[in-house]
Design an enzyme around this catalytic site. Sequence first.
Site, PDB file in Angstrom:
ATOM      1  N   ARG A   1      -0.514  -9.468  13.481  1.00 24.03           N
ATOM      2  CA  ARG A   1      -1.006  -8.549  13.016  1.00 24.03           C
ATOM      3  C   ARG A   1      -2.066  -8.765  11.928  1.00 24.03           C
ATOM      4  O   ARG A   1      -2.424  -7.964  11.048  1.00 24.03           O
ATOM      5  CB  ARG A   1       0.629  -7.453  12.140  1.00 24.03           C
ATOM      6  CG  ARG A   1       0.877  -6.598  12.887  1.00 24.03           C
ATOM      7  CD  ARG A   1       2.307  -6.604  12.424  1.00 24.03           C
ATOM      8  NE  ARG A   1       2.190  -5.602  11.452  1.00 24.03           N
ATOM      9  CZ  ARG A   1       3.232  -4.471  10.317  1.00 24.03           C
ATOM     10  NH1 ARG A   1       4.123  -6.071  10.860  1.00 24.03           N
ATOM     11  NH2 ARG A   1       3.331  -4.756   9.413  1.00 24.03           N
TER      12      ARG A   1
ATOM     13  N   ARG B   1      11.696  -1.283  12.074  1.00 22.84           N
ATOM     14  CA  ARG B   1      10.366  -1.975  12.807  1.00 22.84           C
ATOM     15  C   ARG B   1      10.334  -3.003  13.179  1.00 22.84           C
ATOM     16  O   ARG B   1      10.759  -4.096  12.768  1.00 22.84           O
ATOM     17  CB  ARG B   1       9.437  -1.443  11.350  1.00 22.84           C
ATOM     18  CG  ARG B   1       9.102  -0.462  10.582  1.00 22.84           C
ATOM     19  CD  ARG B   1       8.427  -0.051   9.961  1.00 22.84           C
ATOM     20  NE  ARG B   1       6.735  -0.807  10.332  1.00 22.84           N
ATOM     21  CZ  ARG B   1       5.372  -0.873   9.867  1.00 22.84           C
ATOM     22  NH1 ARG B   1       5.751  -0.157   8.688  1.00 22.84           N
ATOM     23  NH2 ARG B   1       4.607  -1.376  10.434  1.00 22.84           N
TER      24      ARG B   1
ATOM     25  N   LYS C   1       1.014  -1.010   0.017  1.00 23.48           N
ATOM     26  CA  LYS C   1       0.147   0.057  -0.088  1.00 23.48           C
ATOM     27  C   LYS C   1       0.999   1.392  -0.351  1.00 23.48           C
ATOM     28  O   LYS C   1       0.871   2.705  -0.604  1.00 23.48           O
ATOM     29  CB  LYS C   1      -0.939  -0.180   1.218  1.00 23.48           C
ATOM     30  CG  LYS C   1      -2.076  -1.010   1.558  1.00 23.48           C
ATOM     31  CD  LYS C   1      -2.934  -1.275   2.385  1.00 23.48           C
ATOM     32  CE  LYS C   1      -2.009  -0.667   4.138  1.00 23.48           C
ATOM     33  NZ  LYS C   1      -1.772  -2.800   4.048  1.00 23.48           N
TER      34      LYS C   1
HETATM   35  P1  AMP Z   1       0.851   0.218   8.883  1.00 24.74           P
HETATM   36  O1  AMP Z   1       2.189   1.073   9.340  1.00 24.74           O
HETATM   37  O2  AMP Z   1       0.160   0.495   8.173  1.00 24.74           O
HETATM   38  O3  AMP Z   1       1.828  -1.638   9.012  1.00 24.74           O
HETATM   39  O4  AMP Z   1       0.584   0.057  10.535  1.00 24.74           O
HETATM   40  C1  AMP Z   1       2.263   0.115  12.142  1.00 24.74           C
HETATM   41  C2  AMP Z   1       0.574  -0.301  13.206  1.00 24.74           C
HETATM   42  O5  AMP Z   1       0.461   1.562  12.842  1.00 24.74           O
HETATM   43  C3  AMP Z   1      -0.687  -1.413  13.077  1.00 24.74           C
HETATM   44  O6  AMP Z   1       0.338  -2.454  13.531  1.00 24.74           O
HETATM   45  C4  AMP Z   1      -0.966  -1.214  14.534  1.00 24.74           C
HETATM   46  O7  AMP Z   1      -0.076  -0.947  15.366  1.00 24.74           O
HETATM   47  C5  AMP Z   1      -0.854   0.910  14.146  1.00 24.74           C
HETATM   48  N1  AMP Z   1      -2.574   1.336  13.615  1.00 24.74           N
HETATM   49  C6  AMP Z   1      -1.917   1.975  12.185  1.00 24.74           C
HETATM   50  N2  AMP Z   1      -2.819   1.920  11.482  1.00 24.74           N
HETATM   51  C7  AMP Z   1      -4.294   2.285  12.484  1.00 24.74           C
HETATM   52  C8  AMP Z   1      -5.516   1.902  12.467  1.00 24.74           C
HETATM   53  N3  AMP Z   1      -6.239   3.030  11.546  1.00 24.74           N
HETATM   54  N4  AMP Z   1      -6.026   1.285  13.587  1.00 24.74           N
HETATM   55  C9  AMP Z   1      -5.258   1.312  14.574  1.00 24.74           C
HETATM   56  N5  AMP Z   1      -4.018   0.688  14.418  1.00 24.74           N
HETATM   57  C10 AMP Z   1      -3.085   1.714  13.305  1.00 24.74           C
END
Ligand code: AMP
Length: 368
Positions: free
Chosen positions: A324, A312, A192
């Site tokens: 996740r 990360r 994404k």
């Molecule tokens: P991402 O970079 O989108 O994979 O997000 C990494 C982490 O950020 C996720 O595993 C959540 O812990 C937190 N996170 C990101 N977006 C959200 C969301 N919309 N709702 C809740 N947690 C989020």
Amino acid sequence: MIQLQDLFFQKFISKAEVKGAVNDVSLKINKDYKEKSPVFLIVLNGAFFFGADIIKKFDGTCEMSFVKVTSYEGTESKGAVSTVMGLDTTLKNRDVIIVEDIVDSGNTIEAILKMLKQEQVKSCKIATMFYKPLAFKKNYLIDYVGMEIENDFIVGYGLDYNELGRNLSGIYKLKPRKMKNIVLFGPPGAGKGTQAEYLKLKYNLVHISTGDVFRYNIKNETELGILAKSYMDNGDLVPDEVTIEMLKAEVEKNNDAQGFIFDGFPRTHSQASALDSFLAEKGEGINGMIALEVDENLLVERLLKRGETSGRADDQDESKIRNRFNEYKTKTAVLKVYYEDQNKYFGIQGVGSIEEVTERLCKVIDNL
Ligand code: AMP
């Protein structure tokens, strides 16, 4: 402003102006048909109110009859007109006044005139509440016009959007959406973020990645960052209240945006409905959710590889990655149905070269 299903409409013509225009048409018809006993042929459903009002104001003797035709679907005239309910009386030798709610392309009028041709009527005139001269493509004379309007899509006083809005006494016109808002969807590691980088440039949209915003806050040790860190490090979702407030603040920072790419948001049902209401307050909405579909095992590999360089914590440990996915499957995947119910879900194959996937995404976005 009012909302009918997914669209927003703004006040356009007041109830009093409608009344005035109906009066004017009624006066003319009364004058022209003083000595005649016309048949008002009301075209359902839209002309139901206009027909009733002019008939109530008609002083002589008259009859009424109804036909029902359809040509609209949503806000688009389909062109082809189909008869749902035809004439039920003979109109031979009668003075007929066709009563329409709106004449735009002229297709409906043409279909009704064709119907009347076989009836050998004595005379035939057309009365319409609204007329769109810019859209009219035929050569018929429209004898009585309540009001001329430009090419706006309108509802109220009998006119509808998907059958809604007919009961409004004033007229409302479609408020054009200024934004293109896209939810980029898919499990962690589906690509994404990578795709959003291309799309934001191509479509001039603002990219909001909630994950990136959280990471920025963690790095800068803000209150929000400290709060989010423990959840993120374990691969859990950050609580909705926190995430929703943060998202709203990010949108508000970009008041002039032509639209947004939401990446990593919404991730729960309550985030999705909060986003809808928040955008609705601005007269905007989500145009579509585009999901990158990729097999889970491939994603674990991708994420572990990314973990070697991304720094990360949640990318480096397979159990956190699996968690996740678990969060995705139990809380986020349901959003497919949420957007499918609004006809806004588009799934695309997320495996292939970056360019191939971008191309698939653009094909969908260009049609939104
Ligand atoms: P991402 O970079 O989108 O994979 O997000 C990494 C982490 O950020 C996720 O595993 C959540 O812990 C937190 N996170 C990101 N977006 C959200 C969301 N919309 N709702 C809740 N947690 C989020």
